[in-house]
Design an enzyme around this catalytic site. Structure first.
Site, short mmCIF file in Angstrom:
data_model
loop_
_atom_site.label_atom_id
_atom_site.label_comp_id
_atom_site.label_asym_id
_atom_site.label_seq_id
_atom_site.Cartn_x
_atom_site.Cartn_y
_atom_site.Cartn_z
N HIS A 259 -54.97 -9.18 1.95
CA HIS A 259 -56.43 -9.19 1.88
C HIS A 259 -56.95 -7.88 2.46
O HIS A 259 -56.81 -7.62 3.66
CB HIS A 259 -56.98 -10.37 2.67
N ASP A 261 -60.26 -5.80 3.04
CA ASP A 261 -61.71 -5.75 2.99
C ASP A 261 -62.14 -4.40 2.42
O ASP A 261 -61.77 -3.34 2.95
CB ASP A 261 -62.29 -5.93 4.39
N ASP A 371 -62.01 -15.25 1.72
CA ASP A 371 -62.69 -14.84 2.96
C ASP A 371 -64.20 -14.73 2.84
O ASP A 371 -64.85 -14.27 3.77
CB ASP A 371 -62.10 -13.50 3.43
N HIS A 576 -68.03 -8.90 0.59
CA HIS A 576 -68.42 -9.89 1.58
C HIS A 576 -68.51 -9.39 3.02
O HIS A 576 -68.74 -10.21 3.92
CB HIS A 576 -67.51 -11.13 1.49
#
Length: 1007
Positions: A259, A261, A371, A576
């Protein structure tokens, strides 16, 4: 038998950490190291390779915050290492506990090609599987000195202009070594068995079998010659590692994952490098482990690799073709889903899935959002209309109050569409495949007796890194191991197919997946949110008028490339941690500049199209981009507006203040500048609850327990200050078309100027609020106590609205003390309601109270500004302009219409005469969300509509151009069967039948 369990366990931990792990790399020979500090921002690889390098010693400090240091490492494999496995250990000064949140490096060959990346759990580079001796090593390490910003403490290191210039790291190790394979395998054996053992009950015989085997291995191991005795020590563990799992053991589909970001505690430019570092490691791991499967979800990140690392992109394409590298998710980025507008959510999938199809020939079948901070109830329908079948999330495990009741379930959206959904019980999207996490997944799984399997995303994430060879070793050992779940590395689609087949009648969860945490993300970084909302509106305008001009005006060229590029920019900023306001100052500073550039470019595109449509002339034409007619100008058309309604009057109010009236509304503003009455003259109803005041600015302390920019905790309500002190009250505009009262207040170190306007013919009171905000850890709200008995409120979401209770009967309702709404929130009792509209605010709260007179006051508040200190210590400081409107007597349809009107202002352009709409719909409940030309450049017109009120609707779509055919399409503009699009008539009319909240996309082939 005496209990020596604790002694053996402690012995194992010490021997493992102090003797066995250090012996994995032996016979170290130092490499020669040179360094070059790149000036300013990162440089191209060619520049780094050609730079002048200076000698560098181990222990040397390097890297100011956000800097890039290039290290050149050279050396020769000793001749007596022939036949051995040789690796370099390149330790930049890592903190072993924080992969992805500190310094990182990417190793290049002398020709510029990527070798692999360096991070705390990947500090090695293979030189030779079987050395010949004399091999030459020459590598260039592009090292990023990113500051560590994970402490949730005040820091100014989150932006380049305010960060320090002192070195953050010290070079720890640059050696050639012999990689001791048997020692490394022993480490994996010991760790897997120990982690499994401590999860078993002390009364379980299996635990004691493992304990004795570990004790025997330690007795066999020669601490003075770990490499020479490792194989014998491993032999003591063969039997316990070979014992098969129970037939009923939980089944885990392990999916490699990192993951990353797209921005968070680092800027976008650093994410570009993080993605390259992570994927280079994943491709290297795939080369060495054919069983390894890795997923990547964000098309934007792969597009960055295509743009900046084309050689690496080609390697990834091959691995995708081989089935090891698996695109998932189908969105441009893993976006927020609470605040993203409906059409923007569609474009997340359109551009994401289109990229995967165009580049790799892959159509993703699942939506991968582990997430994001809660999930809109509109999502199931959008997922279905993109051709996807499955949905995955992890974040709901973070909820504070209520435990979500399912791990595998059908999620039902506002229109009734259901999508098969999995919520991994491992409760992390960064699993290490350790025994504790796997045991937790098995214990936590809520579907026991119905289902038997779950998915575990494994690999270092957030800041990237991904799986390591150690993760794969754990998976191999736990594939069929007594006491452990059965672990299989496989593609996520394989898991979903099996889970679906096993549990077709899974339970249903209807409505939003509300995260009982991170509610402050609806408000933090107001200018980022405002930039997003206005960009979405401007894109709607630009596409509508450009499509109209492309069909109507000879020689006008539809700006396909410009619109696609701008859309992708806006979609990226919906990530996000950007749109929710939870990134560092650097990210939001750049976002503000990006939105300003987007605004100017879209205004230019829009104006060019409008001028082409208007022609040469001096008549002032009002262009109406909203989906409903206003002031006599049709939706999607332009013309001269009709005369306004009854003139607005202004009177002095007894006791101070002013009274505004327009024949529909009577608005009283008292001497404090507060709205104490909004009387609906037609319904003969008062809007404001007796004894209260509306448009009341209130300020609260705002110091959550953790996660400053993310969270607000319910106890903030325990203290409130009403901002009633007045600096100035004056009428600043008074005429037959509108009247405005200006209210000026000071509070703390801040000031607010509000302009309260009533327009002729309007059913809304419009409020523009200018705030010069300089508070710290405070929360600014605007309260509207309504004389309405509402058991629930409706909040606009993508392609419809959701209802939420105003009471707190259950903990589920109490947890929703802060909620998200798009352009409006609506409170109603039978026969009469009120809408509160906004132009860029998402956070709201609703409370109810029963008065002494027996009436109910429903108070709706907008969350205007916050001032958290982490991760951006200057969050929201400065000037803001926020607009909102109160609409008494409004039904849902009125809220929809007025919400669009507020967000899509009229544009005045001189021209020759009226412009007829390109398309028209004869039913107000059916809203046109987008009008554009098809992505395939065919010239077909795409129109997207939805039913907006929650009821069934019949409508006729009329095209004002020669029409050959009308085809129902999915959100990727492909033919779709089974939807309610009728055969067009010769006059260009297309009959439509829509169920509640249904989205319909029609592709119109021009004759």
């Amino acid at each position: 038998m005496h209990d020596d369990r604790n002694i053996t366990e402690h012995r194992l931990r010490r021997v493992l950490e102090q003797r066995v792990k250090p012996a994995v790399h032996s016979r170290a020979v130092p490499l020669t190291v040179g360094r070059w500090e790149a000036p300013g921002e990162p440089v191209p690889v060619t520049e780094g390779l050609a730079a002048p390098y200076e000698p560098c010693a181990i222990g040397a400090p390097w890297g100011p915050a956000w800097g890039t240091t290039w290290f050149k490492v050279t050396g020769t494999v000793p001749a007596d290492w022939a036949g051995r496995t040789v690796e370099a250990v390149l330790d930049l000064g890592f903190d072993r506990m924080m992969p992805g949140f500190q310094c990182e490096g990417l190793v290049h060959r002398a020709d510029g090609g990527e070798v692999k990346a360096l991070n705390p759990y990947n500090d090695w580079v293979r030189v030779a599987d079987r050395a010949e001796g004399g091999e030459q090593v020459e590598w260039y390490v592009e090292a990023a000195s990113n500051p560590v910003l994970v402490d949730h403490a005040l820091t100014y290191e989150g932006d380049l202009p305010t960060s320090g210039d002192q070195p953050l790291y010290r070079l720890a190790r640059m050696d050639l070594t012999v990689f001791e394979t048997e020692v490394w395998e022993l480490v994996q054996d010991l760790e897997v068995l120990y982690d499994l053992m401590v999860q078993l009950d002390t009364a379980d015989a299996r635990r004691h079998e493992i304990l004795r085997a570990l004790g025997a291995a330690l007795d066999t191991l020669d601490l003075d010659d770990v490499p020479g005795s490792a194989a014998a020590a491993r032999g003591c563990l063969t039997a316990v590692l070979a014992a098969p799992a129970n037939a009923s053991a939980h089944r885990i589909s392990a999916v490699g994952h990192a993951h990353i970001d797209s921005a968070w505690l680092w800027p976008l430019r650093e994410t570009v490098r993080k993605v390259a570092r992570t994927t280079s490691n994943m491709v290297d791991l795939m080369d060495r482990h054919p069983e390894f499967v890795f997923t990547m979800s964000q098309a934007q990140q792969l597009d960055w690799i295509k743009t900046y690392r084309p050689e690496l992109f080609e390697r990834i394409k091959k691995k995708i073709a081989d089935g090891q590298f698996v695109p998932v998710g189908g969105m441009w980025v893993e976006s927020d889903t609470n605040m993203v507008g409906g059409e923007a959510m569609v474009r997340q999938f359109l551009h994401g899935k289109k990229f995967f199809l165009d580049e790799f020939g892959v159509e993703t079948q699942n939506v991968w959002l582990p997430d994001s901070f809660g999930y809109t109830a509109a999502m199931p329908q959008i997922v279905g209309l993109t051709g996807s079948k499955w949905f995955l999330t992890q974040k709901i495990s973070w909820s504070q109050m209520n435990r979500f009741p399912h791990h595998t379930f059908w999620w039902e959206g506002i229109d009734g569409t259901r999508v098969f959904t999995h919520f991994p019980p491992v409760d992390t999207y960064n699993s290490d495949l350790g025994g504790a996490q796997l045991a937790h997944a098995a214990r936590n799984y809520r579907e026991k007796g119905h289902g038997s399997r779950s998915l575990v995303p494994f690999g270092w994430g957030d800041g990237g890194g991904g799986p390591t060879r150690e993760h794969l070793a754990r998976a191999r050992r736990q594939r069929d191991l007594e006491g452990s779940p059965k672990v299989r590395i496989e593609r996520p689609d394989a898991f979903f197919e099996k889970a679906h087949a096993e549990y077709e009648d899974a339970p249903v969860w209807a409505g939003e997946l509300y995260l009982e945490l991170h509610r402050g993300t609806y408000t933090s970084q107001a200018k980022t949110k405002q930039g997003n909302r206005r960009s979405e509106s401007l894109l709607r305008e630009a596409e509508l008028w450009a499509a109209t001009a492309a069909v109507r005006v000879a020689g006008y060229a539809y700006p396909y490339e410009d619109l696609e590029r701008i859309w992708k920019t806006v979609l990226l900023h919906q990530f996000h941690d950007i749109l929710p306001g939870s990134s560092i100052a650097w990210v939001h500073r750049e976002a503000r500049a990006t939105y300003a550039a987007v605004r100017e470019e879209l205004r230019a595109i829009t104006l060019a199209a409008q001028q082409a449509l208007a022609g040469q002339g001096t008549e002032e034409l009002v262009f109406n981009c909203a989906p409903h007619a206003r002031r006599g100008v049709p939706a999607g058309g332009a013309g001269r507006p009709a005369a306004a309604g009854e003139p607005v009057t202004v009177e002095e109010r007894h006791g101070g203040g002013h009274i505004l009236a327009n024949g529909r509304l009577l608005v009283e503003i008292d001497a404090r500048g507060l709205i104490v009455s909004v009387y609906d003259l037609e319904a003969r109803r008062e809007t404001v609850a007796p004894g209260t005041a509306a448009n009341l600015l209130q300020i609260h302390p705002d110091f959550p327990n953790m996660w400053d920019a993310w969270d607000i905790d319910a106890f903030y309500r325990n203290r409130v200050t009403d901002l009633v002190e007045l600096d100035r009250l004056e009428v600043t505009g008074s005429g037959p078309r509108a009247a405005t009262v200006r209210v000026t207040r000071s509070f703390g170190r801040s000031a607010a100027v509000q302009r309260i306007t009533l327009r002729a013919g309007a059913r809304t009171v419009d409020i523009v609020t200018d705030v010069d905000w300089h508070e710290t850890e405070k929360f600014l709200k605007a309260a509207f106590p309504l004389d309405v008995k509402a058991e629930r409120t409706a909040s606009e979401t993508q392609f419809g609205h959701v209802y939420r209770a105003t009471h707190t009967n259950t903990s589920w309702e109490a947890a929703k003390f802060e909620i998200c709404a798009h352009r409006w929130i609506h409170a109603e009792e039978p026969g009469w309601g009120v809408a509160l509209l906004n132009d860029s605010t998402y956070g709201h709260d609703v409370t109810r109270d029963v008065r002494a007179d027996g009436g109910q006051t429903t108070t709706v508040r907008l969350s205007l500004l916050r001032a958290p200190r982490y991760p951006d210590p200057e969050t929201d400081q400065g000037s803001h302009t926020l607009s909102f409107s109160l609409a008494p007597g409004a039904g849902i349809g009125d809220a929809v219409r007025e919400g669009h009107a507020l967000n899509l202002p009229e544009r005045v352009v001189p021209g020759a005469g009226p412009v007829a709409p390109l398309l028209a719909v004869d039913e107000d409940a059916v809203v046109v969300e987008a009008v554009k030309l098809a992505e395939d450049r065919s010239g077909d017109v795409i129109v997207r509509l939805y039913e907006s009120r929650g009821g069934r609707a019949r409508a006729t779509l009329t095209a004002d151009f020669p029409l050959a055919a009308a085809v129902a399409s999915d959100l990727l503009e492909r033919p779709l069967t089974g939807t309610a699009v009728g055969v067009p008539t010769p006059e260009g009319r297309v009959p439509l039948t829509l169920r509640p909240f249904q989205i319909v996309t029609v592709r119109l082939h021009r004759a």
